[in-house]
Design a protein around this motif. Structure first.
Motif, PDB file in Angstrom:
ATOM      1  N   LYS A 150      -5.058   3.493  -4.160  1.00  0.00           N
ATOM      2  CA  LYS A 150      -4.633   2.668  -3.010  1.00  0.00           C
ATOM      3  C   LYS A 150      -5.491   2.469  -1.890  1.00  0.00           C
ATOM      4  O   LYS A 150      -5.330   1.270  -1.181  1.00  0.00           O
ATOM      5  CB  LYS A 150      -3.240   3.479  -2.768  1.00  0.00           C
ATOM      6  CG  LYS A 150      -1.937   3.414  -4.080  1.00  0.00           C
ATOM      7  CD  LYS A 150      -1.746   2.286  -4.546  1.00  0.00           C
ATOM      8  CE  LYS A 150      -0.657   1.293  -3.652  1.00  0.00           C
ATOM      9  NZ  LYS A 150      -0.025   0.211  -4.129  1.00  0.00           N
ATOM     10  N   THR A 151      -6.294   3.492  -1.598  1.00  0.00           N
ATOM     11  CA  THR A 151      -7.209   3.207  -0.322  1.00  0.00           C
ATOM     12  C   THR A 151      -8.166   2.288  -0.782  1.00  0.00           C
ATOM     13  O   THR A 151      -8.593   1.240   0.085  1.00  0.00           O
ATOM     14  CB  THR A 151      -7.791   4.502  -0.320  1.00  0.00           C
ATOM     15  OG1 THR A 151      -6.885   5.560   0.266  1.00  0.00           O
ATOM     16  CG2 THR A 151      -8.781   4.507   1.109  1.00  0.00           C
TER      17      THR A 151
ATOM     18  N   GLU B 194      -6.278  -1.187  -0.692  1.00  0.00           N
ATOM     19  CA  GLU B 194      -5.881  -1.647   0.657  1.00  0.00           C
ATOM     20  C   GLU B 194      -7.112  -2.115   1.215  1.00  0.00           C
ATOM     21  O   GLU B 194      -7.271  -3.178   1.951  1.00  0.00           O
ATOM     22  CB  GLU B 194      -5.592  -0.607   1.254  1.00  0.00           C
ATOM     23  CG  GLU B 194      -5.129  -0.881   2.814  1.00  0.00           C
ATOM     24  CD  GLU B 194      -4.364   0.182   3.500  1.00  0.00           C
ATOM     25  OE1 GLU B 194      -5.409   0.521   4.613  1.00  0.00           O
ATOM     26  OE2 GLU B 194      -3.507   0.765   3.324  1.00  0.00           O
TER      27      GLU B 194
ATOM     28  N   ARG C 172       1.998   0.250   4.250  1.00  0.00           N
ATOM     29  CA  ARG C 172       2.000   1.450   3.648  1.00  0.00           C
ATOM     30  C   ARG C 172       3.152   2.393   3.579  1.00  0.00           C
ATOM     31  O   ARG C 172       3.646   3.037   4.697  1.00  0.00           O
ATOM     32  CB  ARG C 172       1.032   2.387   4.449  1.00  0.00           C
ATOM     33  CG  ARG C 172      -0.327   1.808   4.546  1.00  0.00           C
ATOM     34  CD  ARG C 172      -1.210   2.927   5.614  1.00  0.00           C
ATOM     35  NE  ARG C 172      -2.714   2.281   5.707  1.00  0.00           N
ATOM     36  CZ  ARG C 172      -3.593   2.768   6.614  1.00  0.00           C
ATOM     37  NH1 ARG C 172      -3.204   3.742   7.462  1.00  0.00           N
ATOM     38  NH2 ARG C 172      -4.772   2.331   6.828  1.00  0.00           N
TER      39      ARG C 172
ATOM     40  N   ILE D  51      -8.907   6.965   7.030  1.00  0.00           N
ATOM     41  CA  ILE D  51      -8.387   7.169   5.565  1.00  0.00           C
ATOM     42  C   ILE D  51      -9.805   7.358   4.653  1.00  0.00           C
ATOM     43  O   ILE D  51     -10.744   7.231   5.309  1.00  0.00           O
ATOM     44  CB  ILE D  51      -7.547   5.987   5.139  1.00  0.00           C
ATOM     45  CG1 ILE D  51      -8.333   4.566   5.060  1.00  0.00           C
ATOM     46  CG2 ILE D  51      -6.265   5.733   6.038  1.00  0.00           C
ATOM     47  CD1 ILE D  51      -7.587   3.569   4.400  1.00  0.00           C
TER      48      ILE D  51
ATOM     49  N   SER E 138       0.844  -1.345  -0.032  1.00  0.00           N
ATOM     50  CA  SER E 138       0.065   0.012  -0.086  1.00  0.00           C
ATOM     51  C   SER E 138       0.976   1.301   0.053  1.00  0.00           C
ATOM     52  O   SER E 138       2.117   1.105  -0.275  1.00  0.00           O
ATOM     53  CB  SER E 138      -0.920   0.080   1.414  1.00  0.00           C
ATOM     54  OG  SER E 138      -1.975   1.016   1.218  1.00  0.00           O
TER      55      SER E 138
ATOM     56  N   GLY F 251      -4.021   8.346  -4.700  1.00  0.00           N
ATOM     57  CA  GLY F 251      -4.347   7.942  -3.294  1.00  0.00           C
ATOM     58  C   GLY F 251      -5.368   7.219  -2.996  1.00  0.00           C
ATOM     59  O   GLY F 251      -5.806   6.365  -2.186  1.00  0.00           O
ATOM     60  N   GLU F 252      -6.546   7.383  -3.898  1.00  0.00           N
ATOM     61  CA  GLU F 252      -7.963   6.969  -3.852  1.00  0.00           C
ATOM     62  C   GLU F 252      -7.963   5.437  -4.187  1.00  0.00           C
ATOM     63  O   GLU F 252      -8.586   4.471  -3.615  1.00  0.00           O
ATOM     64  CB  GLU F 252      -8.824   7.611  -4.664  1.00  0.00           C
ATOM     65  CG  GLU F 252     -10.543   7.160  -4.781  1.00  0.00           C
ATOM     66  CD  GLU F 252     -11.396   7.777  -5.614  1.00  0.00           C
ATOM     67  OE1 GLU F 252     -12.564   7.274  -5.971  1.00  0.00           O
ATOM     68  OE2 GLU F 252     -11.117   9.020  -5.960  1.00  0.00           O
TER      69      GLU F 252
ATOM     70  N   ALA G 264      -8.489  10.705   0.474  1.00  0.00           N
ATOM     71  CA  ALA G 264      -7.419  10.934  -0.653  1.00  0.00           C
ATOM     72  C   ALA G 264      -7.842  11.888  -1.679  1.00  0.00           C
ATOM     73  O   ALA G 264      -8.892  11.483  -2.167  1.00  0.00           O
ATOM     74  CB  ALA G 264      -6.688   9.869  -1.117  1.00  0.00           C
TER      75      ALA G 264
ATOM     76  N   VAL H 139      -2.621   6.852   0.981  1.00  0.00           N
ATOM     77  CA  VAL H 139      -3.941   6.598   1.566  1.00  0.00           C
ATOM     78  C   VAL H 139      -4.436   7.313   2.774  1.00  0.00           C
ATOM     79  O   VAL H 139      -5.684   7.857   2.747  1.00  0.00           O
ATOM     80  CB  VAL H 139      -4.145   5.069   2.042  1.00  0.00           C
ATOM     81  CG1 VAL H 139      -3.686   4.088   0.772  1.00  0.00           C
ATOM     82  CG2 VAL H 139      -3.211   4.931   3.260  1.00  0.00           C
TER      83      VAL H 139
END
Length: 355
Positions: free
Chosen positions: A160-161, A164, A181, A149, A127, A157-158, A152, A131
């Motif tokens: 990866k969020t 994850e 992360r 989180i 990750s 970032g979104e 993002a 995030v």
């Protein structure tokens, strides 16, 4: 004793190849490195490693490969990001932005499904600190994994969020997953951090400081991230205390962007002749103006408000949880890591100049 079978997605990439090297060094693993590309001339490769080419966006091919390799643990590093000002876009309908969501989210979903179908025991997911810290207007000082989180402001970032959350939600029963992360990663063969800082020399940008220049940020050396992945593998195969958990992985040495840049430039014998501080608010308005001109003309911008926020906000986190649960300790400290990385690039630049 039979070797534990590990499959690394993105296994010939910058981080993936370092993880493969760490697994080879451990001498207790049988390793498959999966990637779209074979190892490059500058990437170490090993006779003991099985290198296979596959697209994680092709579920059937991925499933067949996983069933043939029969990995016990999958280390999923494969991902894509956007560079420069493109990184800060939030529009997901564009071709490049859509590719980020497909690879990082759909690709992760495919990996999780193939892993479960082949009987794997778990997944270690790479990750990103983004995030949390890609909520670009915020400051993050000594943040830990308890910070929420999901806010993002970038496509990366979104993505990866979401990925994850998919990984951690799949942790159940004997199928164990965790997420690491990582802070911005640098090292030899680094495609972003060191080359970007070095490029400021040629562009005449080294005297300029955005904001106060006192905000601390986190970075992490690539070999330290690889160590964390090996520790996570051992944990999932052993006590399983990392299962269902996310961990921040950094060098544990927050530094100002200015100090990091000065340290890199010094390795290349460059010292700014003067310093000029640009107030954050002024830089923000310049970024807004550049974005407006870019929108009006259709030309891609090289500067934006996102760059200003990234340069002027506090972005550092705690690695106490990784220390406590994984036994993680950054092995290569920041000064040594920067010296090793810059020496690699000095050799590369010298060789390129001779051609």
């Amino acid at each position: 004793m039979p070797s534990t079978r590990i499959l690394v997605t993105g296994g010939t990439g910058f981080l993936g190849s370092e993880i493969v090297s760490a697994l080879v060094t451990a001498k207790v693993f049988s390793i498959t490195a999966l990637d779209l590309n074979p190892p490059s001339l500058n990437t170490p490769s090993y006779p003991s490693v099985s290198y296979v080419r596959c697209d994680i966006l092709n579920p059937s091919a991925l499933s067949s490969l996983f069933k043939a390799a029969r990995p016990e643990i999958i280390v999923h590093t494969a991902a894509v990001n956007l560079l420069g000002a493109k990184r800060y876009g939030t529009e997901k309908r564009g071709k490049e932005e859509g590719a980020v969501m497909r690879v990082n989210v759909d690709g992760t979903r495919n990996v999780l499904e193939a892993a479960r179908a082949c009987g794997a025991k778990g997944v270690v997911y790479t990750s990103s600190v983004t995030v949390l810290v890609d909520e670009l207007e915020g400051d993050f000082r000594n943040a830990d994994e308890g910070w929420g989180i999901g806010r993002a402001g970038t496509v990366y970032g979104e993505s990866k969020t979401i990925a994850e959350q998919l990984v951690l939600a799949s942790n159940e029963g004997g199928y164990k997953t965790c997420a690491l992360r990582a802070a911005p990663i640098f090292g030899p063969r680094d495609p972003i951090t060191i080359p970007t800082i070095h490029s400021c020399i040629a562009h005449g940008e080294t005297p300029f400081i955005l904001g106060t220049g006192t905000n601390l940020q986190d970075y992490v050396y690539v070999a330290n991230v690889a160590d964390a992945h090996v520790l996570a593998i051992h944990n999932l195969l052993g006590p399983g205390t990392a299962a269902g958990e996310a961990f921040f992985i950094t060098n544990g040495e927050p530094v100002t962007v200015r100090d990091l840049c000065l340290a890199v430039w010094k390795e290349f014998d460059h010292f700014p002749r003067f310093e000029l501080r640009i107030p954050e608010r002024m830089a923000w308005w310049v970024g807004w103006g550049v974005e407006w001109v870019s929108w009006a003309t259709g030309r891609k911008a090289t500067f934006c408000r996102g760059i200003v926020w990234d340069a002027t906000k506090a972005r550092y986190v705690s690695i106490e949880k990784a220390r406590r649960v994984l036994g993680y300790e950054p092995r290569v400290r920041l000064p040594e890591a920067l010296a090793i990385s810059c020496q690699y690039f000095k050799r590369q630049f010298s060789e390129q100049a001779k051609r």
